[in-house]
Design an enzyme around this catalytic site. Structure first.
Site, PDB file in Angstrom:
ATOM      1  N   ILE A  18       0.823  -1.204   0.000  1.00  0.00           N
ATOM      2  CA  ILE A  18       0.000   0.000   0.000  1.00  0.00           C
ATOM      3  C   ILE A  18       0.860   1.258   0.000  1.00  0.00           C
ATOM      4  O   ILE A  18       0.579   2.221  -0.721  1.00  0.00           O
ATOM      5  CB  ILE A  18      -0.952  -0.007   1.205  1.00  0.00           C
ATOM      6  CG1 ILE A  18      -1.980  -1.136   1.055  1.00  0.00           C
ATOM      7  CG2 ILE A  18      -1.660   1.335   1.357  1.00  0.00           C
ATOM      8  CD1 ILE A  18      -2.839  -1.353   2.292  1.00  0.00           C
ATOM      9  N   ASP A  63      13.959   3.666   9.894  1.00  0.00           N
ATOM     10  CA  ASP A  63      13.427   2.557  10.678  1.00  0.00           C
ATOM     11  C   ASP A  63      12.440   3.146  11.675  1.00  0.00           C
ATOM     12  O   ASP A  63      12.841   3.839  12.614  1.00  0.00           O
ATOM     13  CB  ASP A  63      14.563   1.829  11.402  1.00  0.00           C
ATOM     14  CG  ASP A  63      14.096   0.604  12.180  1.00  0.00           C
ATOM     15  OD1 ASP A  63      12.874   0.470  12.426  1.00  0.00           O
ATOM     16  OD2 ASP A  63      14.949  -0.212  12.557  1.00  0.00           O
ATOM     17  N   TYR A 159      -2.568  -7.866  16.320  1.00  0.00           N
ATOM     18  CA  TYR A 159      -2.703  -6.962  15.165  1.00  0.00           C
ATOM     19  C   TYR A 159      -3.998  -6.146  15.203  1.00  0.00           C
ATOM     20  O   TYR A 159      -3.945  -4.906  15.063  1.00  0.00           O
ATOM     21  CB  TYR A 159      -2.600  -7.744  13.855  1.00  0.00           C
ATOM     22  CG  TYR A 159      -2.805  -6.878  12.635  1.00  0.00           C
ATOM     23  CD1 TYR A 159      -1.805  -6.023  12.197  1.00  0.00           C
ATOM     24  CD2 TYR A 159      -4.015  -6.902  11.938  1.00  0.00           C
ATOM     25  CE1 TYR A 159      -1.994  -5.209  11.081  1.00  0.00           C
ATOM     26  CE2 TYR A 159      -4.219  -6.094  10.829  1.00  0.00           C
ATOM     27  CZ  TYR A 159      -3.203  -5.256  10.405  1.00  0.00           C
ATOM     28  OH  TYR A 159      -3.406  -4.451   9.308  1.00  0.00           O
ATOM     29  N   VAL A 192      -6.445  -6.769   1.553  1.00  0.00           N
ATOM     30  CA  VAL A 192      -5.722  -6.238   0.399  1.00  0.00           C
ATOM     31  C   VAL A 192      -4.702  -7.279  -0.046  1.00  0.00           C
ATOM     32  O   VAL A 192      -3.973  -7.848   0.777  1.00  0.00           O
ATOM     33  CB  VAL A 192      -5.011  -4.916   0.746  1.00  0.00           C
ATOM     34  CG1 VAL A 192      -4.310  -4.343  -0.483  1.00  0.00           C
ATOM     35  CG2 VAL A 192      -6.000  -3.904   1.310  1.00  0.00           C
TER      36      VAL A 192
END
Length: 247
Positions: A18, A63, A159, A192
């Site tokens: 994405i 990072d 998550y 996705v």
């Protein structure tokens, strides 16, 4: 989108999926995009394929789990590219784990990127945005439908919780930015088709091909829609679902 031509955007997680799709779309709209990622070689490859576009993509090594790296990356953008108008927080990871047998290291790695990295990038971006006299600035969080509707996915673990946190962070940020020119939007897609999901053992490429999915460009189109609205219009949340997705 004409008013964004030549304006500077930062896209985190820009090396794939994405984030890469959004970075490409912004460059094609004439924006100057700093693509943040650890794998800058991949961003350079994307930039090479955009040479004929009206905008430009600059690879920036960052990072998002390290505060010093984030501060240095945003300082580089400010010094080399100019005032920041758009931030897209697209960096995100997941670890196939569980809440009953998982490890602290696995859980922390997800929150370090999806929540704390997002917070740090947002802090640095907003500091820069508030210094400029620009009349418009936008922060976009790439969230997930899993923040609201949690499917049964073995190994999903923390998550969904990390993405639920992003929903709350966006609203708190709106409160803190009340009275400023900075708008905050959540884009929450369903499934996705990216390498991100194929990291789960149950989401092989073959399995994904048989499921209703969005593609990264669908999410990028939503980001363009957010930016295409006039400065007085706040798009608070966009939810995207592939047709036929049932959870």
């Amino acid at each position: 989108m004409e008013r964004w031509i030549g304006k500077v955007a930062v896209v985190t997680g820009a090396s794939a999926g994405i984030g890469a799709a959004i970075a490409r779309s912004l460059v094609k709209q004439g924006m100057i995009v700093a693509g943040f990622a650890r794998r800058v070689k991949r961003i350079k490859e994307i930039a090479d394929n955009l040479e004929d576009s009206p905008g430009k993509l600059y690879p920036v090594e960052c990072d998002v789990t390290k505060e010093d790296s984030i501060i240095a990356a945003f300082a580089r953008v400010k010094d080399d590219l100019g005032p920041l108008s758009v931030l897209v927080n697209s960096a995100g990871i997941t670890k196939e784990s569980s809440l009953i047998d998982g490890t602290l290291e696995e859980w922390q790695s997800v929150f370090n990127v999806n929540v704390l990295g997002l917070c740090l990038c947002t802090r640095e971006a907003v500091r820069t945005m508030r210094e400029t006299t620009a009349e418009d600035a936008v922060v976009i969080h790439v969230n997930s439908l899993a923040a609201e509707r949690i499917p049964f996915v073995p190994g999903f673990s923390v998550y969904p919780g990390s993405k639920r946190a992003v929903t709350g962070l966006a609203q708190t940020l709106r409160h803190e930015l009340a009275g400023t020119h900075i708008r905050v939007t959540n884009i929450s897609p369903g499934l996705v088709a990216t390498d991100f999901m194929t990291s789960y053992s149950i989401f092989s490429s073959e399995a994904m091909a048989a499921m209703p999915t969005l593609n990264p460009d669908d999410v990028a189109a939503a980001a363009i829609y957010v930016l295409s609205n006039p400065p007085h219009v706040l798009i608070q949340d966009i939810v995207l679902r592939p047709l036929g997705e049932s959870w």
